[in-house]
Structure formats: C-alpha cells, structure tokens
Motif scaffolding. Structure first.
Motif, PDB file in Angstrom:
ATOM      1  N   PHE A  59       0.835  -1.203   0.000  1.00 28.29           N
ATOM      2  CA  PHE A  59       0.000   0.000   0.000  1.00 28.29           C
ATOM      3  C   PHE A  59       0.870   1.253   0.000  1.00 28.29           C
ATOM      4  CE2 PHE A  59      -1.805   3.429   2.588  1.00 28.29           C
ATOM      5  CZ  PHE A  59      -2.944   3.738   1.847  1.00 28.29           C
ATOM      6  N   PHE A  60       1.846   1.304   0.900  1.00 27.05           N
ATOM      7  CA  PHE A  60       2.696   2.495   0.995  1.00 27.05           C
ATOM      8  C   PHE A  60       3.610   2.636  -0.221  1.00 27.05           C
ATOM      9  CE2 PHE A  60       1.460   1.887   5.438  1.00 27.05           C
ATOM     10  CZ  PHE A  60       1.025   3.171   5.726  1.00 27.05           C
ATOM     11  N   LYS A  61       3.960   1.517  -0.822  1.00 27.85           N
ATOM     12  CA  LYS A  61       4.742   1.576  -2.057  1.00 27.85           C
ATOM     13  C   LYS A  61       3.946   2.248  -3.174  1.00 27.85           C
ATOM     14  CE  LYS A  61       6.992  -1.436  -5.465  1.00 27.85           C
ATOM     15  NZ  LYS A  61       7.317  -2.849  -5.820  1.00 27.85           N
ATOM     16  N   ILE A 101       4.272   7.837   9.617  1.00 28.45           N
ATOM     17  CA  ILE A 101       4.114   6.389   9.786  1.00 28.45           C
ATOM     18  C   ILE A 101       5.379   5.653   9.362  1.00 28.45           C
ATOM     19  CG2 ILE A 101       2.909   4.363   8.879  1.00 28.45           C
ATOM     20  CD1 ILE A 101       0.372   6.125   8.763  1.00 28.45           C
ATOM     21  N   LEU A 102       5.876   5.959   8.173  1.00 30.04           N
ATOM     22  CA  LEU A 102       7.058   5.259   7.664  1.00 30.04           C
ATOM     23  C   LEU A 102       8.302   5.593   8.480  1.00 30.04           C
ATOM     24  CD1 LEU A 102       6.560   5.521   3.784  1.00 30.04           C
ATOM     25  CD2 LEU A 102       6.105   3.578   5.286  1.00 30.04           C
ATOM     26  N   GLY A 120      12.722  -4.315   5.859  1.00 32.73           N
ATOM     27  CA  GLY A 120      13.450  -3.053   5.850  1.00 32.73           C
ATOM     28  C   GLY A 120      13.634  -2.503   4.449  1.00 32.73           C
ATOM     29  N   GLU A 121      13.868  -3.388   3.483  1.00 33.32           N
ATOM     30  CA  GLU A 121      14.007  -2.949   2.093  1.00 33.32           C
ATOM     31  C   GLU A 121      12.713  -2.340   1.573  1.00 33.32           C
ATOM     32  OE1 GLU A 121      16.011  -5.426  -0.850  1.00 33.32           O
ATOM     33  OE2 GLU A 121      16.756  -6.678   0.791  1.00 33.32           O
ATOM     34  N   TYR A 122      11.580  -2.966   1.912  1.00 27.89           N
ATOM     35  CA  TYR A 122      10.286  -2.434   1.479  1.00 27.89           C
ATOM     36  C   TYR A 122      10.052  -1.043   2.068  1.00 27.89           C
ATOM     37  CZ  TYR A 122       8.574  -6.768  -0.679  1.00 27.89           C
ATOM     38  OH  TYR A 122       8.392  -7.844  -1.511  1.00 27.89           O
ATOM     39  N   ILE A 123      10.367  -0.899   3.355  1.00 29.75           N
ATOM     40  CA  ILE A 123      10.172   0.396   4.011  1.00 29.75           C
ATOM     41  C   ILE A 123      11.097   1.445   3.399  1.00 29.75           C
ATOM     42  CG2 ILE A 123      10.440   1.658   6.180  1.00 29.75           C
ATOM     43  CD1 ILE A 123       7.948  -0.069   6.053  1.00 29.75           C
ATOM     44  N   CYS A 124      12.348   1.066   3.191  1.00 31.38           N
ATOM     45  CA  CYS A 124      13.316   1.997   2.604  1.00 31.38           C
ATOM     46  C   CYS A 124      12.887   2.410   1.200  1.00 31.38           C
ATOM     47  CB  CYS A 124      14.699   1.351   2.577  1.00 31.38           C
ATOM     48  SG  CYS A 124      16.010   2.438   1.967  1.00 31.38           S
ATOM     49  N   GLU A 125      12.377   1.461   0.431  1.00 33.94           N
ATOM     50  CA  GLU A 125      11.922   1.764  -0.930  1.00 33.94           C
ATOM     51  C   GLU A 125      10.806   2.808  -0.918  1.00 33.94           C
ATOM     52  OE1 GLU A 125      10.177  -0.575  -4.899  1.00 33.94           O
ATOM     53  OE2 GLU A 125      10.347  -1.617  -2.970  1.00 33.94           O
ATOM     54  N   LEU A 147      19.992   9.018   5.830  1.00 36.23           N
ATOM     55  CA  LEU A 147      21.435   8.878   5.999  1.00 36.23           C
ATOM     56  C   LEU A 147      21.750   7.560   6.705  1.00 36.23           C
ATOM     57  CD1 LEU A 147      24.246  10.142   5.684  1.00 36.23           C
ATOM     58  CD2 LEU A 147      23.918  11.217   7.928  1.00 36.23           C
ATOM     59  N   GLY A 148      20.893   7.180   7.665  1.00 38.01           N
ATOM     60  CA  GLY A 148      21.070   5.904   8.352  1.00 38.01           C
ATOM     61  C   GLY A 148      20.978   4.725   7.400  1.00 38.01           C
ATOM     62  N   PHE A 149      20.044   4.784   6.460  1.00 36.41           N
ATOM     63  CA  PHE A 149      19.950   3.724   5.454  1.00 36.41           C
ATOM     64  C   PHE A 149      21.182   3.741   4.547  1.00 36.41           C
ATOM     65  CE2 PHE A 149      15.233   3.842   6.197  1.00 36.41           C
ATOM     66  CZ  PHE A 149      15.101   2.498   6.523  1.00 36.41           C
ATOM     67  N   PHE A 150      21.652   4.930   4.196  1.00 32.54           N
ATOM     68  CA  PHE A 150      22.832   5.043   3.332  1.00 32.54           C
ATOM     69  C   PHE A 150      24.068   4.466   4.017  1.00 32.54           C
ATOM     70  CE2 PHE A 150      26.422   7.323   1.396  1.00 32.54           C
ATOM     71  CZ  PHE A 150      26.160   7.127   0.050  1.00 32.54           C
ATOM     72  N   GLN A 151      24.156   4.632   5.329  1.00 25.87           N
ATOM     73  CA  GLN A 151      25.299   4.136   6.090  1.00 25.87           C
ATOM     74  C   GLN A 151      25.147   2.678   6.507  1.00 25.87           C
ATOM     75  OE1 GLN A 151      24.916   7.252   9.133  1.00 25.87           O
ATOM     76  NE2 GLN A 151      26.985   7.949   8.614  1.00 25.87           N
ATOM     77  N   HIS A 152      23.988   2.086   6.271  1.00 22.38           N
ATOM     78  CA  HIS A 152      23.720   0.737   6.764  1.00 22.38           C
ATOM     79  C   HIS A 152      24.673  -0.278   6.145  1.00 22.38           C
ATOM     80  CE1 HIS A 152      21.392  -2.749   8.139  1.00 22.38           C
ATOM     81  NE2 HIS A 152      20.774  -1.902   8.946  1.00 22.38           N
ATOM     82  N   PHE A 153      25.031  -1.285   6.949  1.00 16.14           N
ATOM     83  CA  PHE A 153      25.990  -2.274   6.453  1.00 16.14           C
ATOM     84  C   PHE A 153      25.399  -3.181   5.382  1.00 16.14           C
ATOM     85  CE2 PHE A 153      23.839  -4.432   9.914  1.00 16.14           C
ATOM     86  CZ  PHE A 153      23.708  -5.742   9.476  1.00 16.14           C
ATOM     87  N   LYS A 154      24.046  -3.302   5.324  1.00 19.65           N
ATOM     88  CA  LYS A 154      23.422  -4.108   4.279  1.00 19.65           C
ATOM     89  C   LYS A 154      23.443  -3.341   2.964  1.00 19.65           C
ATOM     90  CE  LYS A 154      21.474  -7.556   4.489  1.00 19.65           C
ATOM     91  NZ  LYS A 154      21.927  -8.959   4.248  1.00 19.65           N
ATOM     92  N   LEU A 155      24.012  -3.966   1.950  1.00 23.06           N
ATOM     93  CA  LEU A 155      24.186  -3.303   0.663  1.00 23.06           C
ATOM     94  C   LEU A 155      22.853  -2.913   0.032  1.00 23.06           C
ATOM     95  CD1 LEU A 155      25.992  -2.399  -1.672  1.00 23.06           C
ATOM     96  CD2 LEU A 155      25.987  -4.757  -2.511  1.00 23.06           C
ATOM     97  N   ALA A 156      21.842  -3.772   0.154  1.00 24.65           N
ATOM     98  CA  ALA A 156      20.552  -3.488  -0.479  1.00 24.65           C
ATOM     99  C   ALA A 156      19.920  -2.219   0.089  1.00 24.65           C
ATOM    100  CB  ALA A 156      19.609  -4.676  -0.302  1.00 24.65           C
ATOM    101  N   LEU A 157      20.023  -2.023   1.399  1.00 22.62           N
ATOM    102  CA  LEU A 157      19.462  -0.828   2.023  1.00 22.62           C
ATOM    103  C   LEU A 157      20.248   0.416   1.615  1.00 22.62           C
ATOM    104  CD1 LEU A 157      18.769  -2.272   5.583  1.00 22.62           C
ATOM    105  CD2 LEU A 157      17.080  -1.726   3.830  1.00 22.62           C
ATOM    106  N   HIS A 158      21.557   0.286   1.617  1.00 24.81           N
ATOM    107  CA  HIS A 158      22.411   1.392   1.174  1.00 24.81           C
ATOM    108  C   HIS A 158      22.083   1.779  -0.268  1.00 24.81           C
ATOM    109  CE1 HIS A 158      26.001   3.461  -0.305  1.00 24.81           C
ATOM    110  NE2 HIS A 158      26.102   2.508  -1.206  1.00 24.81           N
ATOM    111  N   TYR A 159      21.930   0.775  -1.123  1.00 25.54           N
ATOM    112  CA  TYR A 159      21.696   1.035  -2.543  1.00 25.54           C
ATOM    113  C   TYR A 159      20.360   1.747  -2.756  1.00 25.54           C
ATOM    114  CZ  TYR A 159      21.468   0.258  -7.573  1.00 25.54           C
ATOM    115  OH  TYR A 159      21.379   0.446  -8.929  1.00 25.54           O
ATOM    116  N   GLN A 160      19.328   1.304  -2.024  1.00 24.96           N
ATOM    117  CA  GLN A 160      18.024   1.953  -2.146  1.00 24.96           C
ATOM    118  C   GLN A 160      18.124   3.433  -1.795  1.00 24.96           C
ATOM    119  OE1 GLN A 160      15.025   1.169  -3.129  1.00 24.96           O
ATOM    120  NE2 GLN A 160      14.895  -1.056  -3.194  1.00 24.96           N
TER     121      GLN A 160
END
Length: 350
Positions: free
Chosen positions: A135-137, A162-163, A189-194, A222-235
């Motif tokens: 829905f949020f996407k 909310i997000l 987390g990827e869905y939320i970041c997207e 910025l927290g997502f950009f710094q995250h160690f998970k590549l997928a979150l950083h990339y998003q």
C-alpha cells in the motif's frame, strides 16, 4: 505463532468484489473493437462511478481491517488457529482491495476514511506487514495535485510520520553489530526503505515547513545510506542522488507577459518551489555531506577485491558483489557513488 492465510472467497463480503469488477470493466474498455475515444469515455465513466462510491467503500474496508485483524489476533492468542486463519484471510483480502484503490484514489480520501492509518497499524504485524508495505509503495510516489494541495500535503505528512516511525525502529534494532538477523526482517526493511525513497523523491517539499520532521527524515535516510546491508544502502543512494540533482539544479525562470494571469501563476509556483528547495538545502549540513563522502569512499571497493584471507570485523560494510542481483553492474553503481561524491562536495560549499 504466524497466521497463515487461506482463500475464503465464498465468505468474502460483496464489497471486496469491487476489485474484480474494476479489473473486469477495465478489460472491457480495452477491447479492440472500441475506438480510442470510446475507451477514454468508458474509463472516465468508470472512474467517476468508482470515485463517487468511495465514501461508502472506504469506511467498509477500514471496518473490515479493524474488526478482522483484532479477531485474528484474539483467536490466535486463544490457540483457535482455524478461526484465526479465516479472519487473517479476510484481512489479506481487504488489503488486496485497498491496494487496488491505492493506485488511483485521492490521498485525501484514503486519509479521511482511516485507510492510511489502518495500513500503518498493520506494519507492526509480521503476518500482514508486507501487504501493508505494498500500500505504501503505491501511495508514496503520488504527485501533489494542482488542486486540493493542502489536503494532499496533510495526507503525505501522515505517511511520512508512519514510515519514519517504522524505519526508526528498524534502524535502531538492526544497525552495526546487530548479529545474526532473520532475513525476513531485512526484506521488510528494504520495502520500508523503498517507500521512504519514493516518498522523499516525490514529496519532500511537503516537509519544507516542518523543520523537525524534515531533519529526522534526512537523518533516517542517511542511516539507510550508512547501513551495512548493501541493499538498504543502494536503495537510499537513489534518494540522495535525486535530492542533490534537484537541489543543485538552477532555478527555473518564467518569462513574464503583461496581463497573462497563467504566467503569473506559474511564476508564483516556481518561486514557491525555489523557496522550498532553499529550506531543504539548509538541512543538508556539513555532517550529512561528510558522512556521505565517507561511506561512498568505503564502498568503492568490490567484495571480490578483498583478499580471501582477510578477516572482516563484525559490522563491516557488505560490499558490492557479483551475486548482488537486480541492481545493474558495479561500474554503474560506482558511477552513481561518484555522482554522490560530487554532489556532497558541491553541496558542502554552497
């Protein structure tokens, strides 16, 4: 215990069949025998009819979500799993109906009748959160309309809150040194970041008047950009690239013509946009730019270039790898990082 869903179409409330009816009517409008004008006329009639029915449909959908979600949780707590599954299936069917409307229904109506709030509540449920994420996407990239802008901004404001509440909890729980984590949590987390990225790219100007919320949003991205998970950083990289491209673009000039009210309106709108950009730019401070530069430099290395015998510390950044699927190749990713470096450097000197 997670509640698995089952099909209960036979017991579904008739209003939920509006989704199937909508798809059926949409198919009719695409028949080859119709002219383009006839298709457009039918679509307009269909959309008008569906829009007029929203005040009846949305309260019903909200009631179904609220009632059956509560019942599913209650029955699951009592170990009445068969009954809980039936309620859960109704929640899922209702969310599917909501998502069909989310693609086109006015955000003001989705907010007015509690749909945005209801889907926000379901983000806290492991059983329904991915459907709620859908829905949020769908609503996050919606553009501000020329009319009813204040109602739209209010709805977008609530979506931001909310997000951001969900992403704050996620970033707090799953940052560096989080240890072994269920991959489903990172999928969530990827869905939320997207959705956060889409929301920021399309509607960050809605936060220009709320300095507190705008600051928190930028810190979370910025927290997502710094995250160690590549997928979150990339998003999140996609957001920062779009933001820097927009902030560093030259203001648009609108030629004036005497007595032309439409030009005056465009000029006024352009000036408002430029003011919003200036407000946003003031929050992209030295600390944010320095953090972007630091992470971008660290991620310039591919995983395959790290010596096989190297022991990586806990919390080490997940570097780009050849098995990172669906994100293009490394050269494209590195080009984006370089653009981000240039943008952060230029922004830092404005």
């Amino acid at each position: 215990m997670p509640i698995s869903t089952i099909s209960i179409q036979s017991s579904m409330h008739p209003a939920l069949w509006t989704v199937n009816s909508t798809k059926y009517l949409m198919n009719i409008t695409c028949e080859q025998s119709l002219t383009d004008n006839e298709r457009c006329d039918r679509r307009r009639l269909l959309l008008r009819g569906l829009t007029q029915s929203l005040p009846e449909i949305f309260p019903l959908l909200y009631t179904l979500l609220e009632r059956h979600f509560g019942a599913a949780m209650s029955e699951a707590g009592r170990q009445q799993l068969d009954i809980a599954k039936q309620h859960a299936a109704t929640v899922t069917a209702t969310l599917n109906a909501v998502n069909a409307y989310a693609e086109w229904a006015p955000l003001s109506d989705l907010s007015k009748y509690g749909i945005i709030h209801g889907c926000g509540v379901l983000l806290s449920s492991p059983d329904f959160r991915l459907h709620a994420c859908e829905f949020f996407k769908l609503v996050s990239p919606r553009k501000r309309p020329l009319d009813a802008a204040s109602e739209f901004d209010s709805a977008i404001h609530s979506i931001f809150k909310i997000l951001m509440s969900v992403s704050r909890d996620f970033l707090y729980r799953f940052s560096y040194g989080a240890g072994v984590v269920d991959e489903s949590e990172f999928e969530f987390g990827e869905y939320i970041c997207e959705s956060m990225v889409s929301l920021g790219i399309s509607n960050l100007q809605c936060l220009a008047g709320d300095s507190t919320l705008l600051s928190f949003y930028l810190q979370q991205m910025l927290g997502f950009f710094q995250h160690f998970k590549l997928a979150l950083h990339y998003q999140s990289l996609l957001f920062w690239l779009a933001l820097m491209r927009d902030l560093l673009s030259k203001p648009k000039t609108v030629p004036h013509a005497a007595g032309d009210s439409s030009v005056n309106h465009l000029s006024s709108s352009s000036g408002e946009v430029d003011n919003e950009k200036k407000k946003i730019l003031s929050f992209v401070n030295d600390d944010i730019c320095s953090a972007i530069l630091d992470i971008s430099f660290q991620r310039m290395v591919r995983k395959e270039k790290v010596h096989p015998g190297t022991v990586l510390p806990v919390g080490m950044l997940e570097l780009w790898s050849d098995d990172f699927e669906g994100k293009g190749d490394f050269s494209q990713y590195r080009s984006r990082l370089k653009y981000g470096l240039d943008g952060a450097t230029n922004t830092n000197f404005i």
